[in-house]
Write a protein that holds these residues in place. Structure first.
Motif, short mmCIF file in Angstrom:
data_model
loop_
_atom_site.label_atom_id
_atom_site.label_comp_id
_atom_site.label_asym_id
_atom_site.label_seq_id
_atom_site.Cartn_x
_atom_site.Cartn_y
_atom_site.Cartn_z
N LEU A 1 0.83 -1.20 0.00
CA LEU A 1 0.00 0.00 0.00
C LEU A 1 0.87 1.25 0.00
O LEU A 1 1.87 1.31 0.71
N CYS A 2 0.46 2.23 -0.81
CA CYS A 2 1.12 3.53 -0.85
C CYS A 2 0.08 4.55 -0.39
O CYS A 2 -0.87 4.85 -1.11
N VAL A 3 0.24 5.05 0.84
CA VAL A 3 -0.77 5.89 1.47
C VAL A 3 -0.08 6.99 2.28
O VAL A 3 1.12 6.91 2.57
N PRO A 4 -0.82 8.04 2.68
CA PRO A 4 -0.23 9.08 3.53
C PRO A 4 0.31 8.50 4.84
O PRO A 4 -0.18 7.48 5.33
N PRO A 5 1.30 9.15 5.43
CA PRO A 5 1.94 8.61 6.63
C PRO A 5 1.02 8.50 7.84
O PRO A 5 1.34 7.77 8.79
N VAL B 1 1.90 14.48 6.43
CA VAL B 1 0.84 14.09 7.34
C VAL B 1 -0.37 14.97 7.08
O VAL B 1 -0.27 16.19 6.97
N LEU B 2 -1.56 14.34 6.97
CA LEU B 2 -2.77 15.07 6.58
C LEU B 2 -3.59 15.57 7.76
O LEU B 2 -4.36 16.52 7.63
N ALA C 1 -8.73 23.69 13.27
CA ALA C 1 -9.13 25.06 12.96
C ALA C 1 -7.96 25.91 12.53
O ALA C 1 -8.11 26.86 11.76
N SER C 2 -6.77 25.58 13.02
CA SER C 2 -5.58 26.36 12.69
C SER C 2 -4.80 25.78 11.52
O SER C 2 -3.76 26.30 11.13
N GLY C 3 -5.31 24.68 10.94
CA GLY C 3 -4.61 24.02 9.85
C GLY C 3 -4.66 24.83 8.58
O GLY C 3 -5.43 25.80 8.44
N PRO C 4 -3.84 24.46 7.59
CA PRO C 4 -3.79 25.20 6.33
C PRO C 4 -5.10 25.10 5.57
O PRO C 4 -5.75 24.06 5.55
N ARG C 5 -5.51 26.18 4.94
CA ARG C 5 -6.76 26.22 4.17
C ARG C 5 -6.42 26.48 2.71
O ARG C 5 -6.03 27.60 2.34
N VAL C 6 -6.57 25.45 1.89
CA VAL C 6 -6.24 25.56 0.48
C VAL C 6 -7.10 26.63 -0.20
O VAL C 6 -6.64 27.36 -1.08
N ALA C 7 -8.36 26.73 0.22
CA ALA C 7 -9.28 27.67 -0.41
C ALA C 7 -8.81 29.11 -0.26
O ALA C 7 -9.19 29.98 -1.05
N LEU D 1 -34.08 17.51 21.42
CA LEU D 1 -34.98 16.43 21.04
C LEU D 1 -35.06 15.34 22.11
O LEU D 1 -35.67 14.28 21.88
N GLY D 2 -34.41 15.59 23.25
CA GLY D 2 -34.43 14.60 24.32
C GLY D 2 -33.59 13.38 24.03
O GLY D 2 -33.86 12.29 24.55
N ARG D 3 -32.57 13.55 23.19
CA ARG D 3 -31.74 12.42 22.78
C ARG D 3 -30.37 12.48 23.45
O ARG D 3 -29.80 13.56 23.64
N ARG D 4 -29.83 11.31 23.77
CA ARG D 4 -28.44 11.23 24.19
C ARG D 4 -27.55 11.32 22.95
O ARG D 4 -28.01 11.12 21.82
N ALA D 5 -26.27 11.59 23.17
CA ALA D 5 -25.37 11.80 22.03
C ALA D 5 -24.02 11.13 22.25
O ALA D 5 -23.48 11.12 23.36
N ILE D 6 -23.51 10.57 21.15
CA ILE D 6 -22.13 10.10 21.08
C ILE D 6 -21.41 11.00 20.08
O ILE D 6 -21.85 11.15 18.94
N VAL D 7 -20.32 11.63 20.50
CA VAL D 7 -19.57 12.55 19.65
C VAL D 7 -18.21 11.93 19.33
O VAL D 7 -17.41 11.69 20.24
N SER D 8 -17.99 11.66 18.06
CA SER D 8 -16.68 11.16 17.62
C SER D 8 -15.71 12.32 17.50
O SER D 8 -16.00 13.32 16.83
N ARG D 9 -14.58 12.20 18.16
CA ARG D 9 -13.63 13.33 18.16
C ARG D 9 -13.11 13.62 16.76
O ARG D 9 -12.97 14.78 16.38
N GLY D 10 -12.81 12.58 15.99
CA GLY D 10 -12.34 12.77 14.63
C GLY D 10 -11.03 13.55 14.57
O GLY D 10 -10.40 13.83 15.58
N TRP D 11 -10.64 13.88 13.34
CA TRP D 11 -9.40 14.63 13.16
C TRP D 11 -9.51 16.06 13.66
O TRP D 11 -8.51 16.70 13.97
N ALA D 12 -10.74 16.59 13.75
CA ALA D 12 -10.94 17.95 14.25
C ALA D 12 -10.89 18.00 15.77
O ALA D 12 -10.95 19.09 16.35
N ASP D 13 -10.80 16.84 16.42
CA ASP D 13 -10.70 16.74 17.88
C ASP D 13 -11.87 17.44 18.56
O ASP D 13 -11.70 18.29 19.44
N LEU D 14 -13.09 17.06 18.17
CA LEU D 14 -14.29 17.62 18.78
C LEU D 14 -14.38 17.19 20.24
O LEU D 14 -14.01 16.07 20.60
#
Length: 400
Positions: free
Chosen positions: A33-37, A56-57, A63-69, A266-279
């Protein structure tokens, strides 16, 4: 058979090629496999030979990462030249000794040239039909909205952008390798017979009789990881929660607060995935839980709904689990997956803007209706895509 599977994208691009890699290895084939580090440790741990490519992606999601746009035209051109140079430096070494190179996802600028130079077979694959040219749909948006045009005109403009952005750098490296110049960059990369690794129900090719696109079905790897005990305890402590996750995407400002507030409204419980944005969570209340990388196949069968960014992999995994979905698209093919979820009636498509509490409450209220759950339960996702793709590769090499 010795296979190189190459992609330069995020987790959503890497996961399908890993699924194919596992299938090929189970059939006794040699896979590299040839993939990002970012993914090297994970894949090495699975026993695969890995050649890292590019930077590294993960920082790009902060929020402070580079913005191509926000880059200037000169900066964007420098980025393009840099990534093409990186590919021409890394992919030849990765492909050495291989019989076939499988390029997963867009921006594989060097892959076909490398295969041509080494005299090996080449396959281009996409996980979303809308990314492949067809008069039946327009290309995914790549920037600000443009004047309305018919599909053929939009695809012609898309081809022009490929040529303008990547043509000079690609042809410079091809000349250095003694290869002829390319006049149609997109056609060169995609080939005249690309593969579509999308589920035929979720992402069908618009022309069933079209012989030019090889439809394998989605590439899904079985996941037998156990859920963490903390997550199992949370699931057992109350009604099925709503899962929120944006994977490797950059998160809109204050997204975690918006998601949790909407769930509570809505009276719902929540699971929050931190993800790459580290929520992160708002507080320590017991109705919310933060999780890292977990087995989504196992988790999604136990939630009330999946709110996500609309990546092909997450969309397919949620549908496989028969979970209602809310798609909050940001870029590229994500609007397509939102539309498909809406058209199939197995969830709701949020507008392609940063969500507010009110907009998420509206979308979630729609997604958790009983009739949506019934349609999600009735939706069938095929799981034989990797087996079909692996057999196609074996047949390709046997016939070459």
């Amino acid at each position: 058979m010795r296979v190189l599977l190459s992609t330069i994208g995020s987790r959503g691009d890497v996961q399908p090629v890993v699924a194919l890699a596992v299938e090929l290895r189970d059939r006794g084939q040699q896979v590299r496999l040839c993939v990002p580090p970012d993914f090297q440790d994970w894949l090495t741990g699975l026993g695969f030979e890995v050649v890292p490519i590019g930077p590294v992606l993960r920082p790009t999601a902060s929020a402070s990462g580079p913005r191509v746009a926000q880059a200037t035209p000169q900066q964007r051109q420098a980025m393009i030249e840099g990534t093409v140079a990186t590919q021409f430096a890394a992919v030849p070494a990765a492909a050495e000794g291989c019989d076939v190179l499988v390029a997963g996802g867009a921006r594989q600028i060097a892959a076909r040239s490398v295969a041509e130079q080494l005299g090996i077979a080449y396959v281009y694959t996409s996980c979303c039909p809308v990314t492949l040219p067809s008069p039946h749909h327009a290309p995914p948006p790549m920037g600000p909205p443009t004047a309305p045009a018919d599909n053929r005109t939009q695809w012609a403009e898309d081809a022009r952008r490929w040529n303008d952005n990547f043509g000079p750098a690609l042809n410079s490296h091809r000349a250095a390798a003694g290869l002829a110049p390319v006049t149609d960059v997109r056609g060169h990369i995609f080939t005249d017979r690309p593969w579509l690794a999308a589920d035929p129900t979720l992402g069908p090719w618009p022309d069933p009789a079209d012989p030019t696109v090889v439809r394998t079905g989605a590439w899904i790897a079985p996941d037998d990881r156990r859920l963490p005990s903390e997550l199992l305890d949370f699931l057992a402590a109350g009604e099925a929660p709503v899962y929120f996750g944006f994977g490797s995407m950059r998160a809109p400002a204050d997204l975690a607060r918006t998601m949790i507030t909407a769930a509570r409204a809505l009276g719902r419980r929540a699971i929050v995935s931190r993800g790459w944005a580290d929520l992160s969570l708002l507080d320590d209340e017991p109705d919310c839980l933060s999780v890292g990388e977990v087995n989504q196949q196992e988790l999604f069968v136990r939630v009330a709904a999946v709110v996500h960014h609309g990546g092909a992999g997450t969309t397919t995994t949620a549908a496989l689990a028969h979970a209602p979905q809310v798609v909050v698209p940001q870029i590229y093919d994500q609007r397509y997956w939102g539309r498909r979820i809406d058209q199939l009636g197995i969830g709701a498509a949020h507008p392609p803007v940063a969500p507010t509490v009110d907009s998420l409450v509206t979308a979630l209220s729609s997604a958790v209706r009983p009739e949506v759950k019934v349609r999600a339960e009735e939706t069938t996702v095929r799981t034989d895509g990797t087996a079909i793709a692996a057999q196609h590769l074996l047949d390709l090499i046997a016939g070459s």
